[in-house]
Design an enzyme around this catalytic site. Structure first.
Site, mmCIF file in Angstrom:
data_model
loop_
_atom_site.group_PDB
_atom_site.id
_atom_site.type_symbol
_atom_site.label_atom_id
_atom_site.label_comp_id
_atom_site.label_asym_id
_atom_site.label_seq_id
_atom_site.Cartn_x
_atom_site.Cartn_y
_atom_site.Cartn_z
ATOM 1 N N LYS A 204 0.832 -1.203 0.000
ATOM 2 C CA LYS A 204 0.000 0.000 0.000
ATOM 3 C C LYS A 204 0.867 1.254 0.000
ATOM 4 O O LYS A 204 0.636 2.208 -0.754
ATOM 5 C CB LYS A 204 -0.923 -0.029 1.218
ATOM 6 N N CYS A 258 -3.586 10.915 1.583
ATOM 7 C CA CYS A 258 -2.907 9.644 1.277
ATOM 8 C C CYS A 258 -1.515 9.882 0.717
ATOM 9 O O CYS A 258 -0.515 9.664 1.398
ATOM 10 C CB CYS A 258 -3.735 8.858 0.270
HETATM 11 N N1 SAJ Z 1 -1.567 15.021 -8.747
HETATM 12 C C1 SAJ Z 1 -0.684 15.787 -9.497
HETATM 13 N N2 SAJ Z 1 -0.318 15.323 -10.730
HETATM 14 C C2 SAJ Z 1 -0.795 14.151 -11.246
HETATM 15 C C3 SAJ Z 1 -1.684 13.376 -10.471
HETATM 16 C C4 SAJ Z 1 -2.065 13.842 -9.220
HETATM 17 O O1 SAJ Z 1 -0.229 16.844 -9.089
HETATM 18 O O2 SAJ Z 1 -0.420 13.812 -12.373
HETATM 19 C C5 SAJ Z 1 -1.970 15.481 -7.399
HETATM 20 C C6 SAJ Z 1 -3.466 15.771 -7.282
HETATM 21 O O3 SAJ Z 1 -3.771 17.069 -7.710
HETATM 22 C C7 SAJ Z 1 -3.696 15.557 -5.797
HETATM 23 C C8 SAJ Z 1 -2.684 14.479 -5.430
HETATM 24 O O4 SAJ Z 1 -1.742 14.431 -6.486
HETATM 25 O O5 SAJ Z 1 -3.397 16.736 -5.059
HETATM 26 C C9 SAJ Z 1 -3.226 13.099 -5.185
HETATM 27 O O6 SAJ Z 1 -4.288 12.798 -6.070
HETATM 28 P P1 SAJ Z 1 -4.524 11.360 -6.721
HETATM 29 O O7 SAJ Z 1 -5.749 11.448 -7.536
HETATM 30 O O8 SAJ Z 1 -3.308 10.896 -7.410
HETATM 31 O O9 SAJ Z 1 -4.698 10.348 -5.494
HETATM 32 P P2 SAJ Z 1 -5.576 10.335 -4.157
HETATM 33 O O10 SAJ Z 1 -4.731 10.863 -3.043
HETATM 34 O O11 SAJ Z 1 -6.912 10.948 -4.336
HETATM 35 O O12 SAJ Z 1 -5.789 8.736 -3.959
HETATM 36 C C10 SAJ Z 1 -4.640 7.901 -3.848
HETATM 37 C C11 SAJ Z 1 -4.803 6.712 -4.816
HETATM 38 N N3 SAJ Z 1 -3.535 6.022 -4.952
HETATM 39 C C12 SAJ Z 1 -2.978 5.749 -6.143
HETATM 40 O O13 SAJ Z 1 -3.460 6.095 -7.192
HETATM 41 C C13 SAJ Z 1 -1.704 4.967 -6.139
HETATM 42 C C14 SAJ Z 1 -5.902 5.782 -4.319
HETATM 43 O O14 SAJ Z 1 -5.954 4.613 -5.130
HETATM 44 C C15 SAJ Z 1 -5.644 5.384 -2.872
HETATM 45 O O15 SAJ Z 1 -6.667 4.536 -2.368
HETATM 46 C C16 SAJ Z 1 -5.632 6.655 -2.030
HETATM 47 O O16 SAJ Z 1 -4.542 7.454 -2.495
HETATM 48 C C17 SAJ Z 1 -5.464 6.281 -0.576
HETATM 49 O O17 SAJ Z 1 -6.467 6.329 0.156
HETATM 50 O O18 SAJ Z 1 -4.372 5.885 -0.161
#
Ligand code: SAJ
Length: 419
Positions: A204, A258
């Site tokens: 995880k 996360c």
């Molecule tokens: N972000 C960027 N650039 C990108 C992608 C995301 O700057 O190319 C930023 C987003 O704006 C945001 C952050 O990253 O601020 C995180 O967003 P996210 O959509 O990547 O992920 P989370 O935090 O909403 O959810 C993640 C997920 N993990 C993965 O994709 C590996 C989800 O599957 C998990 O269940 C969740 O964390 C968790 O609960 O751990």
């Protein structure tokens, strides 16, 4: 059908409880937050998540899901889905996992199952939970089965992902893994992978770390591009034509409960987590980078007015936890900036939240922080009409330069060093 207690009815526990209830299990949500418990018993939810409201309403109405502020002692399965926040020194705050485990001890009997879903540092089940669970007097792994099965659902798509994602089940022994697999089989259509509890914890953490490190690379590209006169977004678009390259998107930083936190659990536990540590620092530096860019564009900060559009940690959700835009706003206010804000999803989570065509009035720059759907088809002429200076900074590559310029405004893009 097993009866299931879900401890913690927040972003993860609530949808999980509702999914089990929708399959006919009797589910009890146990949470100390009276507001959440009362809302759930009325079939209401206090978080924004597509599809969750209808699902909860339905299972509560049918009597499959109830909530209470004490731990029930008549369930077969106890799922711990409490937050694992981070301390100011970036170590994991495990108090909620510890108190949830303690709450379970007097409730379990022979044959019960305890599952940790909360994201936790490696060895949490072995070193923190098992010594507490032993106080039940039950033989661990034989009479009381224990596993870590991390949640991996993406906010905004939780119902769909709970059902279709594969699931890792890390038992403290094979008997535990097999029993816990059976529990999840009633809601998971994806593959269920069996392993040890510590490997599951590591999986995880590495999933979210993988993403954090890759976003850090994209953010570093944005900074280098501004320095070297390149448009990072062009680089990404073209580099990603390569069959084995997939550069993610730069932005104002990484937020949420996360990805912005989990890699620290590895930094805390291992002196080898160097790239992971540096990536965290890179991503955490982005709000300041955006602040400096704003300062350059409008020629100073003190006494200026900045309108921020979108404050949640990502688009189309109401969650502002660890939001880099909230940090940016604090920094701007600290520098004497008059900040106005518009976020159609954040509601009262942000003070002074204004409407789309009101928040920009009198500002020296409008900063798009989060690309909510509501901002997609804005009327730029109306949006910029009452601005003091018509500057727009897009941190997400969401708006078209030509649309902004057609309204007589200047368009700046994070990561574009070509102008
Ligand atoms: N972000 C960027 N650039 C990108 C992608 C995301 O700057 O190319 C930023 C987003 O704006 C945001 C952050 O990253 O601020 C995180 O967003 P996210 O959509 O990547 O992920 P989370 O935090 O909403 O959810 C993640 C997920 N993990 C993965 O994709 C590996 C989800 O599957 C998990 O269940 C969740 O964390 C968790 O609960 O751990």
């Amino acid at each position: 059908m097993k009866s299931i207690c879900v401890i913690g009815i927040g972003y993860v526990g609530l949808p999980t409880a509702a999914m089990f209830a929708s399959k006919g299990h009797r589910v009890v949500g146990y949470d100390l937050n009276e507001k959440a418990v009362n809302a759930l018993n009325k079939g209401e939810i206090i978080i924004e998540e597509p599809g969750l409201g209808d699902l909860v309403k339905d299972v509560v109405k049918k009597g499959f899901l109830t909530a209470q502020t004490t731990c029930p002692d008549d369930c077969d399965v106890y799922i711990i889905a409490v937050p694992t926040p981070i301390n100011p020194d970036k170590t994991a705050d495990m108090r909620f996992v510890e108190s949830a485990t303690r709450a379970v001890v007097p409730c379990v009997r022979k044959g019960c199952i305890v599952i940790l879903e909360s994201t936790s540092p490696p060895r949490t089940v072995e070193d923190l939970m098992l010594p507490i669970l032993k106080e039940s007097g039950l033989e661990i792994g034989e009479e009381l089965l224990v596993a870590h099965s991390p949640e991996r659902i993406l906010p905004g798509r939780v119902i769909e992902e709970l059902r279709t994602n594969s699931r890792i089940v890390g038992g403290i022994n094979e008997k535990s893994s097999v029993a816990v697999k059976e529990v999840y089989e009633s809601i998971v259509e994806g593959e269920i992978l069996l392993t040890t509890s510590t490997t599951a914890e590591m999986c995880k953490l590495m999933e979210n770390t993988f993403r954090d490190v890759n976003i850090a690379l994209a953010n570093e590209l944005a900074k280098m591009s501004e320095e070297l006169g390149v448009n990072a977004w062009d680089v990404i678009r073209m580099a990603n034509y390569h069959p084995r390259v997939n550069i993610l998107s730069p932005g104002p930083g990484v937020g949420g409960h996360c990805i912005a936190l989990d890699p620290w659990f590895l930094v805390e536990k291992s002196k080898n987590a160097k790239l992971i540590h540096q990536s965290r620092l890179n991503n955490d530096s982005m709000p300041e980078f955006v602040k400096d860019k704003i300062e350059k564009i409008i020629g100073g900060l003190n006494g200026k007015s900045v309108a921020i559009y979108g404050v949640t940690y990502k688009p189309n959700i109401d969650d502002v936890r660890e939001s880099p835009i909230m940090h940016l706003m604090d920094m701007l206010k600290g520098a004497g900036v008059n900040v106005s804000v518009c976020d159609p999803h954040a509601g009262e989570k942000v003070a002074g939240n204004k409407g789309i065509y009101d928040a920009s009035e009198g500002c020296d720059i409008l900063v798009l922080g989060v690309n909510h759907n509501e901002f997609k088809d804005v009327d730029f002429a109306k949006l910029t009409a009452k601005m003091n200076a018509k500057n727009i900074l897009d941190t997400r590559n969401f708006w078209k330069k030509t649309d902004v310029e057609a309204a007589g405004a200047k368009y700046y893009l994070l990561g574009d060093g070509t102008r």
